[in-house]
Design a protein around this motif. Structure first.
Motif, PDB file in Angstrom:
ATOM      1  N   VAL A  89       0.873  -1.168   0.000  1.00 30.89           N
ATOM      2  CA  VAL A  89       0.000   0.000   0.000  1.00 30.89           C
ATOM      3  C   VAL A  89       0.912   1.221   0.000  1.00 30.89           C
ATOM      4  O   VAL A  89       1.803   1.320   0.835  1.00 30.89           O
ATOM      5  N   LEU A  90       0.702   2.108  -0.941  1.00 28.73           N
ATOM      6  CA  LEU A  90       1.574   3.278  -1.044  1.00 28.73           C
ATOM      7  C   LEU A  90       0.811   4.548  -0.681  1.00 28.73           C
ATOM      8  O   LEU A  90      -0.376   4.661  -0.951  1.00 28.73           O
ATOM      9  N   ASN A  91       1.534   5.471  -0.104  1.00 29.97           N
ATOM     10  CA  ASN A  91       0.963   6.756   0.266  1.00 29.97           C
ATOM     11  C   ASN A  91       1.003   7.688  -0.942  1.00 29.97           C
ATOM     12  O   ASN A  91       2.064   7.913  -1.522  1.00 29.97           O
ATOM     13  N   LYS A  92      -0.156   8.216  -1.316  1.00 30.13           N
ATOM     14  CA  LYS A  92      -0.211   9.054  -2.521  1.00 30.13           C
ATOM     15  C   LYS A  92       0.635  10.310  -2.344  1.00 30.13           C
ATOM     16  O   LYS A  92       1.316  10.755  -3.281  1.00 30.13           O
ATOM     17  N   ALA A  93       0.587  10.876  -1.138  1.00 31.20           N
ATOM     18  CA  ALA A  93       1.351  12.105  -0.915  1.00 31.20           C
ATOM     19  C   ALA A  93       2.848  11.856  -1.090  1.00 31.20           C
ATOM     20  O   ALA A  93       3.582  12.708  -1.594  1.00 31.20           O
ATOM     21  N   SER A  94       3.314  10.675  -0.699  1.00 35.12           N
ATOM     22  CA  SER A  94       4.733  10.349  -0.880  1.00 35.12           C
ATOM     23  C   SER A  94       5.075  10.335  -2.358  1.00 35.12           C
ATOM     24  O   SER A  94       6.132  10.807  -2.771  1.00 35.12           O
ATOM     25  N   LEU A  95       4.154   9.778  -3.150  1.00 32.46           N
ATOM     26  CA  LEU A  95       4.404   9.724  -4.588  1.00 32.46           C
ATOM     27  C   LEU A  95       4.393  11.132  -5.174  1.00 32.46           C
ATOM     28  O   LEU A  95       5.190  11.474  -6.039  1.00 32.46           O
ATOM     29  N   ASP A  96       3.451  11.967  -4.670  1.00 34.90           N
ATOM     30  CA  ASP A  96       3.419  13.359  -5.117  1.00 34.90           C
ATOM     31  C   ASP A  96       4.745  14.044  -4.845  1.00 34.90           C
ATOM     32  O   ASP A  96       5.200  14.891  -5.606  1.00 34.90           O
ATOM     33  N   ARG A  97       5.338  13.670  -3.723  1.00 40.44           N
ATOM     34  CA  ARG A  97       6.573  14.346  -3.320  1.00 40.44           C
ATOM     35  C   ARG A  97       7.808  13.710  -3.940  1.00 40.44           C
ATOM     36  O   ARG A  97       8.916  14.142  -3.664  1.00 40.44           O
ATOM     37  N   GLY A  98       7.649  12.668  -4.728  1.00 37.38           N
ATOM     38  CA  GLY A  98       8.784  12.159  -5.483  1.00 37.38           C
ATOM     39  C   GLY A  98       9.296  10.791  -5.078  1.00 37.38           C
ATOM     40  O   GLY A  98      10.350  10.365  -5.526  1.00 37.38           O
ATOM     41  N   PHE A  99       8.542  10.078  -4.251  1.00 36.97           N
ATOM     42  CA  PHE A  99       8.993   8.739  -3.860  1.00 36.97           C
ATOM     43  C   PHE A  99       8.903   7.794  -5.054  1.00 36.97           C
ATOM     44  O   PHE A  99       7.876   7.731  -5.723  1.00 36.97           O
TER      45      PHE A  99
ATOM     46  N   SER B  76       8.352  30.331 -17.290  1.00 44.53           N
ATOM     47  CA  SER B  76       7.285  31.066 -16.614  1.00 44.53           C
ATOM     48  C   SER B  76       6.405  30.052 -15.909  1.00 44.53           C
ATOM     49  O   SER B  76       6.170  28.948 -16.414  1.00 44.53           O
ATOM     50  N   LEU B  77       5.965  30.427 -14.725  1.00 46.82           N
ATOM     51  CA  LEU B  77       5.290  29.472 -13.854  1.00 46.82           C
ATOM     52  C   LEU B  77       3.887  29.978 -13.582  1.00 46.82           C
ATOM     53  O   LEU B  77       3.695  31.170 -13.307  1.00 46.82           O
ATOM     54  N   LEU B  78       2.924  29.102 -13.653  1.00 45.27           N
ATOM     55  CA  LEU B  78       1.548  29.476 -13.374  1.00 45.27           C
ATOM     56  C   LEU B  78       1.100  28.789 -12.095  1.00 45.27           C
ATOM     57  O   LEU B  78       1.254  27.579 -11.943  1.00 45.27           O
ATOM     58  N   MET B  79       0.550  29.626 -11.196  1.00 42.06           N
ATOM     59  CA  MET B  79       0.168  29.099  -9.891  1.00 42.06           C
ATOM     60  C   MET B  79      -1.346  29.119  -9.797  1.00 42.06           C
ATOM     61  O   MET B  79      -1.982  30.111 -10.194  1.00 42.06           O
ATOM     62  N   HIS B  80      -1.910  28.038  -9.294  1.00 43.84           N
ATOM     63  CA  HIS B  80      -3.361  27.967  -9.145  1.00 43.84           C
ATOM     64  C   HIS B  80      -3.715  27.601  -7.728  1.00 43.84           C
ATOM     65  O   HIS B  80      -2.875  27.136  -6.959  1.00 43.84           O
ATOM     66  N   LYS B  81      -5.004  27.763  -7.446  1.00 48.45           N
ATOM     67  CA  LYS B  81      -5.526  27.319  -6.160  1.00 48.45           C
ATOM     68  C   LYS B  81      -5.854  25.847  -6.295  1.00 48.45           C
ATOM     69  O   LYS B  81      -6.383  25.414  -7.344  1.00 48.45           O
ATOM     70  N   GLY B  82      -5.564  25.087  -5.277  1.00 49.70           N
ATOM     71  CA  GLY B  82      -5.876  23.665  -5.349  1.00 49.70           C
ATOM     72  C   GLY B  82      -5.997  23.083  -3.963  1.00 49.70           C
ATOM     73  O   GLY B  82      -5.734  23.773  -2.963  1.00 49.70           O
TER      74      GLY B  82
ATOM     75  N   HIS C 257      -3.226  16.978  -5.092  1.00 49.06           N
ATOM     76  CA  HIS C 257      -1.785  16.752  -5.087  1.00 49.06           C
ATOM     77  C   HIS C 257      -1.247  17.255  -3.760  1.00 49.06           C
ATOM     78  O   HIS C 257      -1.718  18.267  -3.242  1.00 49.06           O
ATOM     79  N   ALA C 258      -0.260  16.546  -3.232  1.00 46.12           N
ATOM     80  CA  ALA C 258       0.253  16.892  -1.908  1.00 46.12           C
ATOM     81  C   ALA C 258       0.821  18.295  -1.848  1.00 46.12           C
ATOM     82  O   ALA C 258       0.913  18.884  -0.781  1.00 46.12           O
ATOM     83  N   LYS C 259       1.203  18.853  -3.031  1.00 48.53           N
ATOM     84  CA  LYS C 259       1.779  20.198  -2.991  1.00 48.53           C
ATOM     85  C   LYS C 259       0.743  21.241  -2.571  1.00 48.53           C
ATOM     86  O   LYS C 259       1.104  22.317  -2.106  1.00 48.53           O
ATOM     87  N   PHE C 260      -0.550  20.925  -2.733  1.00 48.42           N
ATOM     88  CA  PHE C 260      -1.594  21.872  -2.351  1.00 48.42           C
ATOM     89  C   PHE C 260      -1.974  21.751  -0.881  1.00 48.42           C
ATOM     90  O   PHE C 260      -2.796  22.515  -0.393  1.00 48.42           O
ATOM     91  N   SER C 261      -1.424  20.744  -0.206  1.00 46.62           N
ATOM     92  CA  SER C 261      -1.769  20.567   1.199  1.00 46.62           C
ATOM     93  C   SER C 261      -1.143  21.704   2.012  1.00 46.62           C
ATOM     94  O   SER C 261       0.037  21.990   1.870  1.00 46.62           O
TER      95      SER C 261
END
Lengths: 1154, 368
Positions: free
Chosen positions: A774-784, B220-226, B231-235
């Motif tokens: 089972v993999l953590n999606k956030a880890s994959l988002d972060r590059g795992f 050039s970088l485009l930033m959105h609300k999410g 995606h974990a980057k929006f957390s």
């Protein structure tokens, strides 16, 4: 001496591992530092390089010296002599001679598809107009250069020099580059040559055999005991010859002397041997002349001798027999001046061994004993090949010479320089072809081996390293014998106990252990000289009679298996020998051992023996003192200094049997002779990656050895400069949290292949059965686990004999003047633009090839000037980016264009991962971070692993890795993170560290469910475990098809993913459907979904019709249509074509009422 | 029949055993105990819910939420991770990238950089960006897209000392940092994101790439609300979690050397050593005649990490009872920097309310 940055310094540094210069050194703790010192001198692939260097510097000269003279049969006064041969530095060999020949580096060869080779030049002397003419540096041929060998430009290069050459400093070297591909000559395992092996089997009875190997020939001689009679057999003899006749043929021996030579004073052996004299009497052989005739009559004609020109006069039987005995039977015992006594002693020794084995079955030899094996390396294999090719070259050159001298009236004198160059290409091609194809053909030995070389696997650094230490056995894979596959006791420390493939090659393909060294030939002259001149206790064997040899207390000294001297004080002899070796008077690789069963001392100086270093212990005290290690740390001593100072020495497998080795310092007893340098060196480089391997079930370590080679990671420092056919890299590789000393020694921490994942061991969601993760999606988002896949596409612009050439075409445009979709990413020069995204079907290289390739282009023989499209298209379903485009020319002066594409992939469902403990699994589900269980500290796992993976696998090492890793993390100090075999950090201490930092001592913590928010009822084992991403990815395997291409011949769907093939409903599936009675389903699957075809058939004649008309009956009346598989129709037609009449009789399923 | 206070307290404790956690599910719902109601009551809830902050820093907050069910507490936690919207780089237009780092990897790295800026602008002005359907054009406008750019070129530093080996001194822009990203306001963005409110990376020293002279990155970088579920980057949080309040009940007194050992079984500050007072030693009970000896007293159970170390030792096994309060949640919210950590919680509460309202609608529709 220049200091090389090979990374071993760090391990020898006084500050290493938190140790300071002033810290006390204990030999117990720090003696492992000899290992980096050893590897610094020897390296991991030194055996290949040493062997190649020996060939280049020594053997090649010996070969030429042995074949130095060519004399003409036609012109008596002419002769040609090769006085010297030298191998130069690797150079470019571009097509045109105008291009300057300059030194080349390996990277250029890889990129330009060239061969990394050096010129071989000879010095010649020949006669021209009755004058001796000396001609130096005549180009003979080109020989592939092994990377990092003495001739390679990388040997002795510092890190910065390596960088300039675009080379990775951690690359092991030891391979060749042929036509741009890296080729390794695998180590070949063989039974030792020129040694007597006694065996007993059903068919032959007790027999002794010896494979004699000389430069001229290789042959096997047997001494067989069958029905109480002893005979000598050899390929050249039509039938086995009674042994006494052989002795008589050797001459100079009375019956009594023969008996003494064989049996000595032992009545048992005398009784057994006596009967053999009757055989000679029965055959009427009493004298040497008679014996020689007897032997000569049985020598096969058309043997190696007779095959040559029929010019030689027929010889008498006696001569034939004499020749066979002198030169062919047991050829490695050379005969000088018809003095046959040494050979008689040799044969007598074989007979005696057979007699002994028949009395005591325990005295037969073990074929699988590593001491009876020899390893053949690149240098030896090349020298076999080169010798053969050189002999071929010499005979070709001679032919060329004779042709020249045959001409009745010559206008010029013979100049051999041109022909040498011309015929030398024969050698170049022969070497290249052999390394390229792996087919080793040596005519004079009748040797024909396939699969000697392999393409160096660059899947991961470890794969490449593992390949360099691999040993392949000559044993057939298909035979079902367990002996050669089993782990042999004598493999200890020499061959890795874990690293072997599973399946058919199991136990036959082995790997070297970390400290193994393979000897090169050190020459027996020094030893001979010493025995003759220095040691008073031993005397030449020829001076003794049989009785003297076999008296109690008399030990025969064998030199490389051949009786050489006799001594009465074997122990003193061996002790003196060893002292001399330890002082550096004799080669450190000469070995000696006493065999009391046979009253023999064996000295070996030959090549291919496996050996490893040990610390010498004398009088119960280790010779290695703390001050030695201090010198080592300060860089004031090297391993070789220890060797010459008698602190360490090399022992080969046979000599090991004479020693008592203590594993640890505290195990030393008065009888101890040696001390192990480090026990974990029984494992090889690949198995050394496993932390706590001594806590794992052994097959798990073996599985990891196979999987470590498939792990994606960093390949080399120059990985982005290379253009490999297929290259996998990890975006964010990490050094393992828990490492071993081996990892540091092989620099796996610098080129890692994996990431430290936070793992919790629990069941979750049900998508984790059968080892799924089972993999953590956030880890994959972060590059795992993110990885990249690079692929190479090559186009060569060829030129044709008629002067036409391939060319790069321009971009095609549609009627609106817009670039067509297919060519969207092409630049004006017809090549893809770097950075563009390439979709399936896009053209990457718009190559065009002339329509007219076949015409001569002279006069009217000229074809059209058109070009046809031969463009290179991207065919993979998933898009990629263009990473690089390279334009160059190859050795044939053709332009080569290489395009590299790149895909970046994040792990997806079904991708394969594995820990370092043979525990592989695929991704079963990817879960959002908020659904994951979390600990009090907020810790969320990257991977959830199902606990069912543990009980049956018993990989306790994995649990230890997890605990150790966790402790080193919370403690923030790396010294906890060592999991070496037999010297790992105690786990109890890990528990203590965890408690200090507020964790549970056993690694199990309180977790809360991310879904319900309630606590989990169990404590969960968690911590970091190093996970490897394996190369098997769903994206490369996923495949489905509804409709698609069909094979031309049968019209059935094609096979395989690459051809968009169908999924086969095979025989066994068919059986199921038959058994179930699903006839309509069968009909659909096997015919309608496959190759259904409608045909016309004549009901009258049963033959095929066409368009409702039967050609045979000339009628349309009875023609009807039916469906049948096209394959069946094809079969009918093929049968008809071979004159087998096939007629189809039709019947209605539901008959009409008549 | 109302349960006794002790009984209620007992029900409110999750048992922490040596090998198991017991009593993990809450039981205060109707129908579980015969004769007891436990129906949800707004008044009771209002009176009993308390929030108490232990630490409130922009990047980290720790507070207790007492008196709610695990499901509610978890909902807040989950929403903080996955539903509170933030801004992150979503699209990168790569104009030139001659560095060794590949386009995708560079883009991925850029996406993970947290940015901060004017909060009103983020909250009120900026809207979600809707991805175009097939065939539609991108609609980048000032209220859904923030434009940034990264333009760096590595050059030789002429002023560097001759034998300099430090690449950061030897070259200009050898390291590309998050601070090299520039904000290019468009339209009304000027109003909301200027001055102190300008959009800048939270941590200016995040290393994006390394370069050598001659290499260049222009994009050039485009930033959105999410939201984090995309995606974990929006957390908005590095992580948000909670733990239950530990309870340590010393059933029979632990004295002398044992007390010292007992103290060592816990993190610092959980257990205090006190001397047995004269008064206690006179009274009938376990302390009788033990005046002046050390005794272990629980002073701050919140600090306990629940390592269960004390249960490992036979001498304490039966003297101590560990547990956790079922309705006392100690949250720990680590913000990535775009929002203050306490704001994230409030945002989550607001979102919760919104969702509840939506749900109410559904329930009404269902009942109709």
């Amino acid at each position: 001496m220049t200091v090389l940055d090979d990374g071993f310094e760090a391990l020898l540094e006084p500050f290493y591992n938190g140790k300071k210069l002033t810290d006390p050194i204990s030999t117990k703790e720090d003696k492992y530092q000899l290992l980096p010192a050893f590897l610094k001198v020897k390296g991991l692939v030194k055996q290949h390089i040493d062997s190649y260097n020996y060939f280049i510097n020594q053997e090649i000269k010996d070969i030429v010296k042995a074949n130095r003279l060519i004399k003409s049969d036609q012109e008596e006064s002419f002769w040609l002599e090769f006085t010297d041969i030298r191998v130069g530095k690797p150079t470019r060999n571009d097509y045109s001679d105008v291009v300057s020949r300059s030194e080349v580096n390996p990277m250029e060869c890889r990129l330009r598809d060239m061969t990394y080779a050096a010129d071989v030049v000879v010095d010649i002397v020949y006669i021209r107009d009755r004058h001796k003419i000396r001609h130096n540096n005549v180009l003979l041929c080109r020989i592939p250069v092994m990377l990092k060998s003495a001739k390679c430009c990388l040997s002795g290069a510092s890190n910065s020099e390596m960088e300039v050459m675009n080379e990775c400093p951690l690359d092991p070297g030891g391979y060749f580059i042929i036509g741009g591909t890296e080729k390794v000559i695998l180590i070949q395992e063989q039974l030792s040559k020129n040694r007597v092996i006694v065996e007993a089997d059903e068919k032959m009875g007790v027999h002794a055999s010896v494979t004699s190997s000389t430069h001229e020939r290789k042959s096997k001689t047997y001494v067989i005991l069958k029905k109480e009679r002893i005979t000598l057999a050899h390929n050249i003899l039509m039938e086995p010859i009674p042994i006494v006749i052989v002795f008589k043929a050797l001459g100079g021996l009375t019956d009594c002397e023969i008996m003494e030579l064989v049996a000595g004073g032992d009545a048992r052996y005398q009784d057994d041997f006596l009967i053999n004299f009757d055989e000679a009497t029965k055959a009427g052989v009493y004298t040497q002349q008679q014996a020689l005739e007897y032997v000569g009559q049985r020598v096969k004609m058309g043997g190696p001798r007779g095959r040559q020109f029929g010019s030689a006069p027929r010889r008498s039987h006696a001569e034939e027999g004499l020749d066979a005995l002198a030169n062919i039977i047991i050829a490695h015992v050379t005969i000088q001046g018809l003095e046959f006594y040494p050979k008689a002693i040799y044969i007598a020794m074989m007979v005696r061994r057979v007699l002994m084995a028949s009395h005591n079955p325990k005295l037969v030899d073990d074929r699988d004993f590593v001491g009876n094996k020899r390893l053949e390396l690149a240098g030896q294999l090349l020298s076999l090949l080169f010798e053969d090719l050189f002999k071929g070259f010499v005979s070709n050159l001679k032919m060329n010479m004779e042709n020249f001298f045959k001409k009745p009236n010559r206008t010029s004198a013979y100049d051999p320089v041109g022909p040498i160059k011309g015929q030398g290409a024969f050698i170049t091609q022969g070497l290249n072809r052999a390394i390229q194809s792996g087919n080793w053909t040596v005519k004079r030995f009748n040797m024909n081996r396939a699969g000697v070389t392999h393409v160096l696997s660059r899947l991961s650094y470890i794969a490449a390293l593992g390949m360099m230490t691999r040993i392949s056995s000559q044993f057939e894979k298909t035979r079902k014998v367990s002996g050669p596959r089993a782990l042999q006791m004598s493999q200890w420390g020499m061959l890795c106990t874990s690293d072997t493939p599973e399946g058919e090659a199991c136990g036959l393909v082995k790997n070297l252990a970390l400290m193994t060294h393979i000897t090169t030939d050190v020459g027996d002259e020094a030893v001979k000289e010493w025995i003759h001149g220095v040691d008073s206790g031993a005397e030449a064997i020829e001076n003794f009679s049989g009785t003297e040899m076999h008296t109690a207390g008399a030990y025969i000294v064998h030199l490389n298996g051949t009786p050489f001297a006799l001594t009465h004080s074997p122990k003193r002899f061996a002790a003196r020998f060893r002292t001399l070796r330890r002082r550096g008077w004799l080669s450190p690789f000469a070995s000696i051992h006493i065999n009391s069963h046979f009253s023999a001392i064996h000295i070996a100086t030959d090549e291919g023996r496996i050996c490893r270093p040990y610390i010498i212990v004398q009088n119960g005290r280790s010779k290695l003192k703390p001050e030695h290690l201090r010198l080592l740390q300060l860089g004031k001593a090297s391993f070789d200094d220890f060797l010459t100072h008698g602190i360490v020495e090399y022992l080969d497998v046979n000599e090991e049997n004479d020693t008592l080795v203590a594993l640890y310092e505290h195990d030393i007893v008065p009888a101890t002779t040696h001390l192990e340098i480090e026990p974990f060196t029984i494992l090889g480089a690949v198995a050394g990656l496993i932390p706590f391997p001594h806590h794992n079930q052994s097959p798990r370590n073996t599985y990891q050895c196979a999987m470590g080679k498939q792990a994606i990671g960093a390949i080399a420092y120059n990985q982005f400069n290379r253009i490999d056919t297929l290259l996998y890299t990890l975006v964010y590789p990490q050094r393992p949290m828990v490492i071993t000393k081996t990892i540091q020694l092989v620099h796996y921490d610098k080129l890692p292949a994996g990431q430290n994942a936070t793992v919790v061991v629990m069941s979750y969601s049900g998508y984790d059965i059968e080892d799924a993760l089972v993999l953590n999606k956030a880890s994959l988002d972060r590059g795992f686990g993110r990885c990249q896949v690079f692929r190479k596409y090559t186009a060569e612009l060829q030129s044709y004999p008629n002067g036409r050439r391939d060319r790069m075409g321009g971009v095609a445009k549609d009627e609106d003047g817009l670039v067509i979709d297919k060519h969207a990413i092409l630049d004006e020069d017809g090549m893809a633009m770097v950075g563009e995204r390439v979709f399936s079907g896009n053209t990457m290289l718009k190559k065009e090839t002339p329509v007219d390739k076949g015409t001569t282009g002279i006069g009217t023989d000229r074809g059209p000037d058109d070009f046809s499209d031969a463009s290179l298209n991207y065919k993979i379903a998933d898009a990629a980016y263009i990473d690089k485009v390279m334009i160059s020319t190859n050795e044939r002066d053709h332009p080569v264009i290489k395009v590299q594409t790149r895909q970046t992939r994040r792990p997806e469902l079904g991708d394969k991962f594995s820990s370092r403990h043979g525990q592989k699994g695929v991704v079963g589900i990817i879960v959002d971070q908020e659904d994951m269980p979390f600990a009090d500290s907020g810790l969320v796992p990257d991977i959830i692993m199902n606990p069912h993976g543990f009980p049956s696998r018993m990989t306790v090492g994995k649990l230890f890795e997890c605990l150790t890793g966790k402790a080193s993390i919370v403690h923030g100090r790396p010294e906890h993170g060592f999991g070496d075999a037999f010297r790992s950090h105690p786990v109890e201490e890990m528990g203590k560290v965890l408690v200090e930092h507020g964790f549970s001592w056993e690694g199990k913590d309180y977790f809360t469910s991310g879904i319900t928010g309630e606590p989990l009822e169990c404590y969960i084992y968690n911590g970091p475990i190093y996970y490897q991403r394996l190369k098997h990815m769903v994206q490369d395997k996923m495949h489905s098809r509804a409709r698609g291409p069909r094979a031309i011949l049968t019209r059935q769907p094609t096979e395989g993913r690459s051809r968009d093939g169908g999924l086969r409903l095979g025989e066994m599936e068919r059986d199921c459907l038959i058994a179930y009675g699903a006839s309509q389903l069968l009909l659909e699957r096997l015919m309608y979904s496959s190759d259904v075809t409608q045909i016309d058939i004549c009901q009258k004649c049963g033959l095929f019709g066409y368009k409702g008309y039967c050609q045979t009956c000339k009628s349309t009346r009875e023609v009807t249509q039916m469906n049948m598989p096209y394959a069946a129709k094809l079969l009918v037609q093929e049968l008809v074509s071979m004159n087998v009449g096939v007629r189809l009789e039709l019947e209605d399923t539901f008959p009409h009422e008549k | 029949m109302k349960p006794s206070k002790e009984e209620l307290e007992r029900r409110n404790i999750v048992g922490v055993g040596a090998e198991r956690v017991t009593n993990v599910t809450s039981t205060d719902y109707p129908g579980h105990f015969p004769g007891e109601d436990h129906a949800w009551d707004l008044g009771y809830f209002r009176d009993n819910v308390t929030i108490e902050f232990h630490k409130n820093e922009p990047l980290e907050a720790e507070f207790s939420l007492i008196g709610v069910d695990a499901s509610i507490a978890n909902a807040f936690r989950r929403m903080m991770i996955a539903d509170v919207p933030t801004f992150a780089i979503e699209t990168v237009h790569m104009e030139k990238n001659t560095s060794v780092i590949q386009d995708e990897v560079l883009s991925h790295r850029l996406g993970l950089i947290p940015f901060k800026g004017g909060k009103t602008g983020f909250r009120k002005f900026m809207k979600f960006y809707k991805k175009p359907e097939d065939g539609e054009e991108h609609s980048y406008v000032d209220f859904n897209t923030i434009q940034l750019s990264l333009n760096v070129e590595c050059t030789h530093n002429k002023k560097a000392a001759k034998n300099e080996t430090d690449v950061t001194k030897l070259y200009n822009h050898a390291h590309v940092y998050a601070s090299d990203i520039e904000f290019n306001p468009v339209g009304r963005q000027e109003q909301y994101f200027s001055g102190d409110n300008a959009i800048v990376p939270v941590h200016p020293d995040i290393l994006i790439a390394k370069m050598r002279p001659g290499q260049q990155i222009n994009c050039s970088l485009l930033m959105h609300k999410g939201v984090g579920s995309d995606h974990a980057k929006f957390s908005p949080v590095a992580t948000a979690s909670y733990r239950l309040m530990p309870t340590i009940k010393i059933k029979s007194p632990i004295l002398g050397e044992d007390a010292k050992k007992f103290q060592k079984c816990f993190p610092k500050g959980v257990i205090e050593l006190q001397t047995v007072t004269r008064k206690e030693s006179k009274e009938e009970g376990p302390f009788k005649g033990k005046e002046g000896e050390w005794k272990a007293v629980v002073v701050d159970p919140m600090r306990d990490t629940v390592s269960r170390e004390c249960l490992r030792h036979d001498e304490f096994k039966d003297k101590v009872e560990l547990g956790r309060k079922r309705d006392h949640f100690i949250y720990s919210v680590e913000s990535t920097g775009q929002w203050r950590s306490d704001e994230i919680f409030l945002e989550a509460v607001a979102l919760f309310k919104e969702k509840a309202k939506k749900f109410e609608h559904q329930v009404i529709n269902m009942a109709r």
